[in-house]
Design an enzyme around this catalytic site. Structure first.
Site, PDB file in Angstrom:
ATOM      1  CB  CYS A 210      13.579  10.050   7.198  1.00  0.00           C
ATOM      2  SG  CYS A 210      14.321   8.924   6.048  1.00  0.00           S
TER       3      CYS A 210
ATOM      4  CD  GLU B  96      10.296  13.666  10.557  1.00  0.00           C
ATOM      5  OE1 GLU B  96       9.403  13.058  10.783  1.00  0.00           O
ATOM      6  OE2 GLU B  96      11.527  13.208  10.115  1.00  0.00           O
TER       7      GLU B  96
ATOM      8  CD  GLN C  66       5.233  18.264   5.672  1.00  0.00           C
ATOM      9  OE1 GLN C  66       4.880  17.259   5.788  1.00  0.00           O
ATOM     10  NE2 GLN C  66       6.074  18.975   6.450  1.00  0.00           N
TER      11      GLN C  66
ATOM     12  CE  LYS D  96      -1.654   3.086   2.804  1.00  0.00           C
ATOM     13  NZ  LYS D  96      -1.846   4.223   1.985  1.00  0.00           N
TER      14      LYS D  96
ATOM     15  CD  GLU E 168      14.330   2.117   9.249  1.00  0.00           C
ATOM     16  OE1 GLU E 168      14.416   3.136  10.017  1.00  0.00           O
ATOM     17  OE2 GLU E 168      14.749   0.884   9.764  1.00  0.00           O
TER      18      GLU E 168
ATOM     19  N   GLY F 268       7.334   5.936   7.711  1.00  0.00           N
ATOM     20  CA  GLY F 268       6.302   6.917   7.689  1.00  0.00           C
ATOM     21  C   GLY F 268       6.390   7.387   9.077  1.00  0.00           C
ATOM     22  CB  SER F 269       4.535   9.996  10.835  1.00  0.00           C
ATOM     23  OG  SER F 269       3.296   9.397  11.016  1.00  0.00           O
TER      24      SER F 269
ATOM     25  N   GLY G  12       3.307   4.794  12.793  1.00  0.00           N
ATOM     26  CA  GLY G  12       4.343   3.840  13.128  1.00  0.00           C
ATOM     27  C   GLY G  12       3.854   2.858  14.509  1.00  0.00           C
TER      28      GLY G  12
END
Ligand code: NAD
Length: 480
Positions: free
Chosen positions: A283, A382, A330, A174, A249, A227-228, A232
């Site tokens: 990242c 972040e 964003q 996905k 990750e 992802g974020s 996660g």
């Protein structure tokens, strides 16, 4: 839904989704890349069932066939790198050279894992019992669910997919909602490379629908997510509750330490490349620039000069250094953090304003904060945009302490000509990856990738270490 809608790929067939989404170019919002299918939970279930059915034959079939398919996919990606790179830049907004570079990376990853198929050995170990042999071998896990982010639309799917298939797993993937185009192109390439039906399935759709269905499904043996942090954590909690294997990750707040003895040009290049290229949407981006007193002012002045010379424009236009931010949401996040930084007392030394261009897109001038402290939110959270903060340090020891004072631990960099400090930093940086006189972002494709602390969970990705996640070890005892 129109005839030209890009469809999902399930059990070897291209199938329409429950709904569609429109994929737009962030450099020019009037430019529509295409309509892409959106699966529902039932379609995710059909893809998982197809992968489950295909697993036994793929897991035990010809490894030469597996290697050939991955090699063919890699060759096609490399041969079409310019076209795929253009599609990538058009849907994600990184510059065309960055897009082409990412496509090449994806092709090379497939070719690397084509080779790994033939190199997956085991160990034969003498038993403590005379006459008994012990063998340690690796077997595939089963059906793997891959959930990928928008910022590396072809490289991240490739670095999950290629090892998953190489080690004999079947896959349901996905991609992120914002970048279905590259994922669809990969599916098309794999479908034509000769994969048996059901071995690879593409289900484009929303994370809260398709992603959650994959995470919850008892037939998905492993989940690899990038992802974020928030997403996660939620995935890990649900996956572990049903004993699925999980690899995450996530984010970063990567430090670049610049010491007094650094070569100024190297320091500025590392900072500008690491913090701002790919619009800071990496990242591994260095969003904290930790600079010792003796070089601080010269460094800030030189970074500002370099930023002033960067061209922010359409990702596909020749000469563009920084493309747009990926989308309105964003951009709003980036702008709100710029206000947060100001409110916290940091000085906005450069940029930070929305830029108007000939075409309507999400353009932001790269933002540099100075006089920041490591306690500020702009140094702790972040942002994931072209925003960096300079933090002063008295000396190396203080710089190292600041670098490590973060909930994240993906990549840490240092610019110095001191062997002593470089060696000490390499050992004591609390990060999965360390860079000396190099930008924090920009890694090889054949060596382990991943972080510590809040940045990553589970085995490393990429290179031979990918086997840790995509296989399970078996110990066999044999008596004659
Ligand atoms: P995100 O967490 O919003 O989405 C990532 C993926 O998860 C998408 O495919 C999304 O649809 C899916 N998803 C969302 N909710 C879900 C749910 N409830 N269940 C299952 N799946 C769900 O992240 P993003 O905005 O696409 O990507 C940006 C983030 O990715 C940044 O935090 C960045 O640091 C991180 N990132 C990390 C690495 C790394 O290797 N450490 C690499 C690239 C990006």
């Amino acid at each position: 839904m129109t005839a030209s809608t890009f469809r999902n790929y399930i059990a070897g067939e291209w199938v329409a989704g429950a709904t569609v989404t429109v994929n737009r170019n962030p450099s020019d919002v009037s430019d529509v890349i295409g309509e892409y299918a959106q699966a529902d939970a039932a379609q995710a279930g059909a893809a998982i069932a197809a992968a489950k059915q295909a697993f036994p034959a793929w897991a035990t079939g010809s490894i030469q066939e597996r290697a050939n398919i991955l090699d063919r996919a890699g060759n096609e990606i490399l041969a079409r790198k310019d076209e795929l790179g253009r599609l990538l830049s058009r849907e994600e907004g990184k510059t065309l050279p960055e897009g082409v570079g990412e496509a090449m990376r994806a092709g090379n990853i497939f070719k690397f894992f084509a080779g790994e198929v033939l190199r997956t050995g085991g160990e034969k170990i003498p038993s403590v019992r005379p006459g008994v042999d012990v063998e340690v071998t690796r077997e595939p896990l089963g059906v793997i669910g891959l959930i990928t982010p928008w910022n590396f639309p072809i490289a991240i799917p490739a670095w999950k997919l290629a090892p998953a298939l190489a080690y004999g797993n079947t896959v349901v993937m996905k991609p992120a909602d914002l970048v279905p185009g590259c994922a669809w192109a990969l599916a098309d390439i794999l479908a034509r490379a000769g994969l048996p039906a059901g071995v690879f399935n593409l289900v484009m759709g929303r994370g809260s629908v398709v992603g959650e269905a994959m995470v919850a499904h008892p037939d998905v043996a492993g989940l690899s997510f990038t992802g974020s942090v928030a997403t996660g954590r939620g995935i890990a909690a649900k996956a572990i509750a049903r004993m699925a294997k999980v690899q995450l990750e996530m984010g970063g707040k990567n430090p670049l330490v610049v010491l007094d003895d650094a070569d100024l040009a190297t320091a500025v290049n590392c900072a500008v490349q690491g913090a701002y290229f790919s619009t800071g949407q990496r990242c591994t981006a260095s969003s904290r620039l930790i600079v010792t007193e003796g070089i601080h002012d010269r460094f800030v002045a030189a970074v500002k000069d370099k930023l002033a010379a960067l061209k922010v424009d359409d990702a596909l236009a020749p000469g563009t250094d920084l493309g747009p931010v990926v989308d309105q949401s964003q951009l709003d996040t980036d702008l709100s953090y710029i206000e947060v930084g100001r409110g916290e007392g940091a000085k906005l030394a450069f940029g930070g304003e929305r830029l108007g261009k000939a075409k309507e897109g999400y353009y932001l001038a790269p933002a540099l904060f100075t006089e920041a402290t490591n306690a500020m939110r702009i140094a702790r959270e972040e942002i994931f945009g072209p925003v960096a903060a300079v933090i002063r340090a008295k000396n190396y020891d203080e710089a190292l302490a600041i670098a490590n004072d973060t909930p994240f631990g993906l990549c840490s960099g240092i610019v110095t000509n001191s062997l002593k400090h470089a060696a000490h930093f390499k050992r004591h940086a609390e990060a999965g990856m360390v860079m000396v006189n190099l930008p924090t972002a920009g890694v090889d494709y054949h060596v382990p990738f991943g972080g510590r602390k809040g940045s990553s969970y589970g085995p490393r990705e990429q290179g031979r270490y990918a086997a840790e996640f995509y296989t399970v070890v078996k110990t066999a005892y044999i008596a004659p």
